[in-house]
Design a protein around this motif. Structure first.
Motif, PDB file in Angstrom:
ATOM      1  N   LEU A  81       0.859  -1.169   0.000  1.00 31.06           N
ATOM      2  CA  LEU A  81       0.000   0.000   0.000  1.00 31.06           C
ATOM      3  C   LEU A  81       0.898   1.221   0.000  1.00 31.06           C
ATOM      4  O   LEU A  81       1.750   1.349   0.861  1.00 31.06           O
ATOM      5  CB  LEU A  81      -0.862   0.020   1.262  1.00 31.06           C
ATOM      6  N   LYS A  82       0.662   2.100  -0.950  1.00 34.67           N
ATOM      7  CA  LYS A  82       1.469   3.313  -0.960  1.00 34.67           C
ATOM      8  C   LYS A  82       0.597   4.489  -0.593  1.00 34.67           C
ATOM      9  O   LYS A  82      -0.435   4.732  -1.224  1.00 34.67           O
ATOM     10  CB  LYS A  82       2.077   3.520  -2.345  1.00 34.67           C
ATOM     11  N   LEU A 119      -1.412  -0.996  -4.124  1.00 31.87           N
ATOM     12  CA  LEU A 119      -2.601  -0.153  -4.087  1.00 31.87           C
ATOM     13  C   LEU A 119      -2.227   1.215  -3.538  1.00 31.87           C
ATOM     14  O   LEU A 119      -1.314   1.341  -2.730  1.00 31.87           O
ATOM     15  CB  LEU A 119      -3.682  -0.797  -3.203  1.00 31.87           C
ATOM     16  N   TYR A 120      -2.954   2.218  -3.989  1.00 26.81           N
ATOM     17  CA  TYR A 120      -2.696   3.577  -3.532  1.00 26.81           C
ATOM     18  C   TYR A 120      -3.820   4.052  -2.626  1.00 26.81           C
ATOM     19  O   TYR A 120      -4.945   3.581  -2.722  1.00 26.81           O
ATOM     20  CB  TYR A 120      -2.589   4.514  -4.730  1.00 26.81           C
ATOM     21  N   GLY A 121      -3.493   4.990  -1.769  1.00 23.39           N
ATOM     22  CA  GLY A 121      -4.529   5.536  -0.897  1.00 23.39           C
ATOM     23  C   GLY A 121      -3.936   6.393   0.197  1.00 23.39           C
ATOM     24  O   GLY A 121      -2.899   7.028   0.016  1.00 23.39           O
TER      25      GLY A 121
END
Lengths: 136, 136
Positions: A81-82, A119-121
DNA sequence: TTGCGTGCAAAGGTTTTGCATGGCA
DNA sequence: TGCCATGCAAAACCTTTGCACGCAA
């Protein structure tokens, strides 16, 4: 027939020492230089390519360029997760991931490479800051 | 206060015309030039940044650099699949995605940005070729 | 001795930046 | 008229490549 060299050993053990993290090729070069084991960047890129082809290292494309991560465990449910705000990359494990991959394979005929899921967030810290800002 | 210019309009309508696809900044520049509406690359990059900040365009980081996609629909279940062999990018819709995002948010406190989901793997065509090769 | 791996430097490609100019409001 | 947006060119940046040399086998 591959040769074993000092540089190969150095690159591998350096990326291994980041077991739960991830480094860029240039960070590796910097670290090795600091350790007194200078290795040319070209060699580092070439080694990383090989290690990736062997499945011993993941290559992850981010906004800022590629970063690499050592990989010695089952990766079926691991993903990255970035945080789009602070740039940190978290490593998670989620049991719901492999069923999703299976579903995608059955329904959409696409075989997911679980090693590359990013995944981005917003991470928890940054999300909290956002909320705080909105209130003020 | 933002100004409206010919170039802004051109960039937006060009990326809009790729509704279901994705283009790189340089491809946009090329297309616009072909249409006789030359726009400098610097301007294109600056426009894409603004459009991304406004949420009207997705920026996707791939091995070969960034590509952009127009976004006007609900994106909760949309995601991209990039074939690691042929390089093609497919656009899919999968109802299992938003439950996964919810789960990640509840369990791991990370708010996913569904616009940036890009998975890697093998598309059907390439997977078939692989199988064929193995048999021969 | 053979030839793969390495290092350096140059090239390649994408993206950003500085600065003078142009054009919208 | 004021000021933002643009265009050009240069810079910055990461990554790849060519070639001569070194070193493992």
């Amino acid at each position: 027939m591959p040769y074993h060299t000092r540089q190969q050993q150095a690159v591998l053990s350096c990326i291994e020492s980041h077991r739960d993290g991830h480094v860029t090729a240039l960070e590796l070069a910097e670290e090795l230089r600091a350790k007194g084991v200078a290795v040319g960047v070209a060699t580092i890129y070439r080694q990383l390519d090989k290690l990736e082809a062997q499945g011993r290292v993941h290559k992850i494309n981010t906004e800022e360029g590629a970063c690499y991560q050592y990989c010695d465990h089952a990766v079926g449910n691991c993903f990255l997760l970035k945080c789009e705000r602070c740039g940190r990359i978290l490593h998670l494990d989620c049991a719901q991931l492999s069923p999703l991959y299976r579903h995608i394979q059955e329904e959409h005929h696409f075989i997911i490479n679980p090693r590359k899921t990013l995944l981005y967030g917003l991470c928890q810290t940054c999300a909290r800051e956002d909320t705080a800002h909105e209130k003020s």
